[in-house]
Design a protein around this motif. Structure first.
Motif, PDB file in Angstrom:
ATOM      1  N   UNK A  55       0.835  -1.200   0.000  1.00 49.50           N
ATOM      2  CA  UNK A  55       0.000   0.000   0.000  1.00 49.50           C
ATOM      3  C   UNK A  55       0.873   1.254   0.000  1.00 49.50           C
ATOM      4  N   UNK A  56       1.904   1.279   0.833  1.00 50.38           N
ATOM      5  CA  UNK A  56       2.784   2.436   0.902  1.00 50.38           C
ATOM      6  C   UNK A  56       3.478   2.686  -0.438  1.00 50.38           C
ATOM      7  N   UNK A  57       3.869   1.624  -1.116  1.00 49.05           N
ATOM      8  CA  UNK A  57       4.453   1.766  -2.460  1.00 49.05           C
ATOM      9  C   UNK A  57       3.433   2.357  -3.420  1.00 49.05           C
ATOM     10  N   UNK A  58       2.193   1.916  -3.323  1.00 50.48           N
ATOM     11  CA  UNK A  58       1.120   2.433  -4.177  1.00 50.48           C
ATOM     12  C   UNK A  58       0.934   3.927  -3.946  1.00 50.48           C
ATOM     13  N   UNK A  59       0.906   4.353  -2.671  1.00 52.51           N
ATOM     14  CA  UNK A  59       0.753   5.782  -2.356  1.00 52.51           C
ATOM     15  C   UNK A  59       1.932   6.567  -2.919  1.00 52.51           C
ATOM     16  N   UNK A  60       3.145   6.066  -2.741  1.00 52.38           N
ATOM     17  CA  UNK A  60       4.335   6.763  -3.264  1.00 52.38           C
ATOM     18  C   UNK A  60       4.248   6.938  -4.777  1.00 52.38           C
ATOM     19  N   UNK A  61       3.807   5.892  -5.478  1.00 57.25           N
ATOM     20  CA  UNK A  61       3.669   5.987  -6.935  1.00 57.25           C
ATOM     21  C   UNK A  61       2.654   7.061  -7.314  1.00 57.25           C
ATOM     22  N   UNK A  62       1.522   7.098  -6.602  1.00 54.89           N
ATOM     23  CA  UNK A  62       0.481   8.098  -6.898  1.00 54.89           C
ATOM     24  C   UNK A  62       0.979   9.505  -6.614  1.00 54.89           C
ATOM     25  N   UNK A  63       1.632   9.692  -5.480  1.00 55.96           N
ATOM     26  CA  UNK A  63       2.137  11.016  -5.110  1.00 55.96           C
ATOM     27  C   UNK A  63       3.230  11.446  -6.085  1.00 55.96           C
ATOM     28  N   UNK A  64       4.127  10.540  -6.425  1.00 62.25           N
ATOM     29  CA  UNK A  64       5.223  10.867  -7.345  1.00 62.25           C
ATOM     30  C   UNK A  64       4.688  11.221  -8.734  1.00 62.25           C
ATOM     31  N   UNK A  65       3.674  10.491  -9.205  1.00 64.13           N
ATOM     32  CA  UNK A  65       3.142  10.778 -10.542  1.00 64.13           C
ATOM     33  C   UNK A  65       2.416  12.123 -10.564  1.00 64.13           C
ATOM     34  N   UNK A  66       1.794  12.494  -9.466  1.00 57.45           N
ATOM     35  CA  UNK A  66       1.087  13.781  -9.407  1.00 57.45           C
ATOM     36  C   UNK A  66       2.034  14.956  -9.226  1.00 57.45           C
ATOM     37  N   UNK A  67       3.217  14.703  -8.651  1.00 56.79           N
ATOM     38  CA  UNK A  67       4.155  15.799  -8.429  1.00 56.79           C
ATOM     39  C   UNK A  67       5.236  15.863  -9.511  1.00 56.79           C
ATOM     40  N   UNK A  68       5.148  14.981 -10.507  1.00 53.41           N
ATOM     41  CA  UNK A  68       6.135  14.990 -11.601  1.00 53.41           C
ATOM     42  C   UNK A  68       6.071  16.323 -12.340  1.00 53.41           C
TER      43      UNK A  68
END
Length: 106
Positions: free
Chosen positions: A32-45
């Motif tokens: 789950x934490x990896x999933x959140x990191x991916x979502x946050x990283x893609x939105x802040x790219x």
């Protein structure tokens, strides 16, 4: 054996099998934490490079610290407070499914 007894036996077996499948495939908190990191990283790219650097360095720790998980046997409910937002999701069948949009926290 009576027909109703056979139906009850088959139903119980299917229910037990489904429960075992759900229990063994619910995602871990790490997934789950990896999933959140991916979502946050893609939105802040493409945003502020300093913010991206901070996210890369401290994002995982901040997400881990702000996350709680409730285990219901066949699924997990995750709740994360991160960067002024509240994120809720359910983990089931190896997937993480968001429960609504992230909300602003007070």
């Amino acid at each position: 054996m009576k027909k109703s007894m056979k139906i009850a036996t088959v139903s119980a077996t299917v229910l037990l099998g489904l429960s075992i499948l759900l229990y063994t495939t619910k995602p871990t908190q790490e997934k789950y934490e990896q999933w959140v990191m991916e979502k946050v990283a893609s939105r802040s790219a493409g945003q502020d490079s300093l913010k991206s650097l901070g996210l890369a360095l401290f994002g995982e720790q901040m997400i881990r610290k702000g996350t709680t998980a409730s285990d219901y046997g066949v699924a997990r409910i995750f709740h994360t407070e991160f960067q002024g937002r509240s994120i809720k999701a359910i983990g089931i069948l190896g997937m993480v499914i968001p429960l609504g949009k992230p909300e602003q926290t007070g």
